[in-house]
Scaffold this motif. Structure first.
Motif: not given
Ligand code: CTP
Ligand code: MG
Length: 390
Positions: A36-37, A108
């Motif tokens: 996600r990050t 994130p």
């Protein structure tokens, strides 16, 4: 145009989150935290060089977390966050970008506006700039469980990442303080005596530190994807001679087969159409025209993966899938668990979000006459709220 690099530090062990699987590899709303990050930063800074710093023990975890993303090979981190950042910086010395952003994998929820505020500050001459939030809670000094003092909070800030720097300045500062245990790059720059500017941080950009933060993060993702869409899909394939058929991605032994351009997996086609309908992205025929020879005999999980990718591209997530397979035979019941697993695997979502049902039509109609199989599917998809996530 200044060249930009991003270092994502992901080499920690996540002790405070309970040990075990390091927190950056745990799944959050269907996706590993680190993926996600990386995904958010790649979209926010598509032209930036990227370095992901990982623990040498995590190579296979990393490979599966970034599967399908184009990221350069990882850099190995060190025993402290400071050592990990230093390794990331050294790996960039050949490219020597003008600007470097350093970010914690465990955050994130990076906002594009925040990144822009940092870059603007560097463009207007700052050498180091970090996001900060004024402390709003009253602060106490505690000794052995007893409050001994109230701390004046005026002038106190908590800081976040990404932190942005002139690359040469940060590299030189890290060289100077090598071997210490400074917990952010702001502290490294301070130790080198360089002035650091602050820009407004973002409450949503919190760091996953303790186990409870995962619940908070799931809730935040649900709030950010509150545009809920439901789509439905329907498909029919006729029987032909054969000894097995493909349903929900698994092979079901039967006295006939299903006829079609691809593997004729009527259930996966209905699910694919339901997902495409939920995001108003046409239908399976728009994406995979039967007139194109390259789709002949293709395994239908390719179609379903494509539909799931479209949802992810929109920063959405698939909340639920139902599919109902309509036929007199074969019996679907014995295969339901395997089918659910297969769909979950293809969509990379939890199996409890997938329902497979079957019904006959009481010997009525074409399914009743055993001329073919029909499937009806529904997909519930969550998309980001328009302007909020732009
Ligand atoms: N980090 C790193 N190398 C280390 C230590 C930390 O790359 N030797 C990274 C972590 O992976 C995380 C970020 O630095 O993305 C912030 O650190 P922190 O929240 O402290 O993560 P951990 O060190 O993994 O957690 P803990 O301190 O609870 O063990
Ligand atoms: Mg740590």
């Amino acid at each position: 145009m200044k060249s930009i690099a991003v270092i994502i530090v992901a080499a920690g062990r996540g002790q405070r989150a309970g040990g075990g699987l390091p927190k950056q590899y745990r799944v959050l709303a269907g996706m590993p935290v680190l993926r996600r990050t990386i995904d958010i930063l790649r979209r926010a800074l598509p032209n930036a060089l990227m370095r992901v710093v990982i623990h040498p023990d995590d190579q296979s975890l990393y490979a599966s977390a970034v599967e399908g993303l184009s990221v350069p090979p990882a850099v190995f981190g060190g025993d402290t966050r400071q050592a990990s950042v230093f390794n990331g910086l050294k790996s960039l010395s050949a490219e020597a970008p003008d600007i470097v952003l350093v970010h914690d994998a465990a955050r994130p929820f990076i906002d594009r506006g925040l990144i822009q505020r940092l870059l603007d500050a560097l463009h207007s001459g700052a050498e180091a700039v970090i996001p900060a939030l004024a402390v709003t809670d009253t602060l106490k000094t505690v000794e052995q469980g007893i409050i001994v003092n109230t701390v004046d909070r005026s002038g106190l800030y908590s800081v976040q990442t990404p932190q942005a720097f002139v690359f040469k300045t940060l590299l030189a500062a890290h060289c100077q303080v090598e071997g210490q245990q400074l917990t952010d790059d702001g502290a490294v720059i301070e130790a080198a005596g360089v002035e650091i500017a602050i820009r407004e941080g973002d409450e949503r950009n919190f760091k996953l530190t303790h186990l409870a933060d995962f619940g908070k993060a799931e809730t935040q993702i649900m709030m950010q994807t509150a545009d809920i869409r439901v789509g439905s899909g329907y498909d029919v394939h006729r029987f032909t001679s054969g000894d097995s058929l493909c349903l929900c991605g698994i092979e079901v032994p039967f006295s006939k087969s299903l006829k079609g351009h691809s593997d004729a997996d009527v259930a996966l086609h209905a699910i694919t159409d339901a997902i495409l309908a939920a995001v108003a992205a046409g239908d399976i025929g728009t994406h995979f025209p039967p007139s194109e020879e390259k789709w002949a005999g293709v395994s239908s999980h390719v179609f379903l993966e494509h539909a799931a990718d479209i949802v992810r591209e929109k920063s959405g997530l698939i909340a639920h899938i139902t599919v109902c397979i309509i036929c007199e035979a074969p019996k679907i019941g014995p295969h339901v668990q395997k089918m659910r697993h297969k769909i979950a695997d293809i969509l990379k979502i939890n199996i409890d979000r997938i329902s497979v049902q079957a019904t006959t039509t009481e010997r009525l109609g074409f399914t009743g006459r055993e001329e073919g199989i029909a499937a009806h599917a529904t997909a519930t998809v969550r998309l980001p709220m328009g302007a909020y996530n732009e």
